[in-house]
Enzyme design. Sequence first.
Site, PDB file in Angstrom:
ATOM      1  N   SER A  47      11.984 105.950 -60.212  1.00  0.00           N
ATOM      2  CA  SER A  47      13.090 104.996 -60.122  1.00  0.00           C
ATOM      3  C   SER A  47      13.153 104.161 -61.409  1.00  0.00           C
ATOM      4  CB  SER A  47      12.956 104.135 -58.868  1.00  0.00           C
ATOM      5  OG  SER A  47      14.158 103.443 -58.604  1.00  0.00           O
ATOM      6  N   GLU A  61      18.798 110.799 -51.834  1.00  0.00           N
ATOM      7  CA  GLU A  61      18.511 109.467 -52.359  1.00  0.00           C
ATOM      8  C   GLU A  61      19.742 108.748 -52.892  1.00  0.00           C
ATOM      9  OE1 GLU A  61      15.603 109.743 -55.426  1.00  0.00           O
ATOM     10  OE2 GLU A  61      16.746 111.090 -56.682  1.00  0.00           O
ATOM     11  N   HIS A 103      14.822 108.292 -51.427  1.00  0.00           N
ATOM     12  CA  HIS A 103      14.397 107.754 -52.714  1.00  0.00           C
ATOM     13  C   HIS A 103      12.984 107.181 -52.592  1.00  0.00           C
ATOM     14  CE1 HIS A 103      15.047 106.187 -56.726  1.00  0.00           C
ATOM     15  NE2 HIS A 103      14.783 104.949 -56.340  1.00  0.00           N
TER      16      HIS A 103
END
Length: 520
Positions: free
Chosen positions: A224, A338, A431
Site C-alpha cells: 500500500s 482491493e 487490500h
Amino acid sequence: MKNVRVILFLGIALIFGACSQPPKPIKDSVAIADGTVNGSFDETTGITTFKGIPFAAPPVGDLRWKAPQPVEPWEGVKQCTEFSASPIQGTPMPFRMWTQEYIAPKEPLSEDCLYLNVWTPANDATEKHPVFVYIYGGGFSSGGSAVPIYDGEEMAKKGLVFISINYRVGTLGFLAHPELTAESPNNASGNYGLLDQVEALKWVNKNIAAFGGDPNNVTIAGQSAGAFSINYLVASPLTKGLIHRAIAESGGAVLSTNALARGGDLKSGEEAGVKFAESLGASSINELRAKSAEEILSGRGGGAPIVDGYFLPKSVGEIFANGEQNDVPVIIGWNEDEGFGPPPVPADQFKERVKQQFGDMSDEFLAKFPMNTDEEAFAIQNDLGALQTFGIQSYKWMLLQNEKATSKVFMYRFERDVPYADGMQDFGAFHTGEVPYAYNNLKMSPRPWTEADYKLADLMSDYWVNFANSGDPNADGLPGWEAATPDNLKAMHFNTTSACGDLPSAELLKFLDKFYSGTN
C-alpha cells in the site's frame, strides 16, 4: 637471552590466540556505529531479535520537520527488546476488513519514533545473509512497524536478516512550507517520511554486517503506502547503492491516479503548508513547532509525497521514462478485491458513470467491455476498483522498466479469499490480505486458516526469500514464474492452487494505460 625468547614466545602466543578467537555471538550483543545493543535470542528458533534500535535522532523540538539527524551515541549496552512507539497518528483501531493483527498498537504513539527492528538467523558477524527491509502502509497517515503481521521471525527462519522500520506520517511526516525550504541545506521541504526511510537504509548499509547481513544484497519491500514508498525509493537518486531488489505489493507512483501518487510540486506543497499553519493560528514555523503533536494532528493537514527537487528531482513517471531510476529487479502486483471506488451499481447506472469518467473514450470502453447484465457490470466494477488505484501502477511500472532498464519484472495477482470468522464480513482477496501470506505470518491472526492457506503462505514467502537471495523468485520444486514484458504478459496467480498464467485483466489495463497516458 632466554627470558627474551620466553617473552617473545608468550607475545606471539597471545597475538595468535587473539586472532584465533571465535567471533562474538550475536545473541550476546552487537556493536554498531552508535553503541552496543542487546536483543532477545530464541533457543527454539535460533533467531535473535532486536526491537527499537534508533536509526536517527528523535525528530522533536527544533528537529520537527527536518531531515533525519544522526543518533547521539550511547555508552554501555542498550536493551533492544521492545518495539518503540509508533509515529503520532489517530488512535489505531480495527475497521472494515482490517482486524487487530493488521493494525498498529493503540499505544505508545510518539513523535520520537525513528527506530527499527532486526530479526537475524546469524550466529555471528562473519555470515552474509540477504537483507530484507519492510516498509508499512497506512496511506502515509498511519501505521507502524509493530503491526503483528509484519513480524520478521518466519522470514529470518528462512535465511533472511529481516528489518522493519518506522517513519513519520501525516502532517508531521510530509509538511512543506517556504520557511522549511529556506532553512534546508537541500532547498527542499516535505517528504520527511521518505527521508526517514532513506536514513534507515543508510543505517542498514553501515550496520547490518554486524548482524550477519550482506549490505550488498538489500531488498526493500512494502505494501500500500509502503509499496508507493518502494516506487519512490527506487526512483530517488538518494538510494543509489543502498538497494538491490524491490517488492511493491499494491502500490506505485508512475501514474498520477490518486493522492498518494499525484506528486505535486514543491510550490503547491508550500502553499498547502502555509494554509495549514494559518488554520492553526501559526504565522511562522517556529510557532508551529511550539504546538504539541496533538494540536498538529488535530489540524486539517494531510501528508503525501511531492516532487521536492531533492528526494524527487522530477516525477516518478518522468524518472522511469528517462531510465534514471535504480535499475533493480522487482516483484509487483495487486489483489483481486482491493478496490476503493464507489459501491457497485446496476449496468444502466454504471454506463452513465463510464461516460462521466472516461469522456471521449467512454464509447471505446463500452464497446470493449459490454455489460449485458448487472452481474457483468458488477464484475467490471470490481476489476476497475482494484486496477485504477493499484493494478495500473504495476502494469505501467512493468512497461516503463522494460523500456529503459535491464532488470526483470515479476508480476502477480493475489486471488485467495481471506478466511473470516464469525462476526466478520467476507471481503474476498482484500487490500493487505496478502501480507500475512507473503511473510508466512498466518500465526499472527485468529482467522480460521486451512491447510491450503498455510501452503500458500509457505509458497509466497519462499518466492519472496528466493527473490531476496538472487533477484529471481524461481527455485526447484516451485511453480515456474515467468518475467513479464509487453510481449509476454504473464503473472503469478496466488490462490489455493497457484500458477503462472496470463496477466489478469490485460485488456482493461491496456485501456486504462491509454486513458491515463493521454494517448487517445
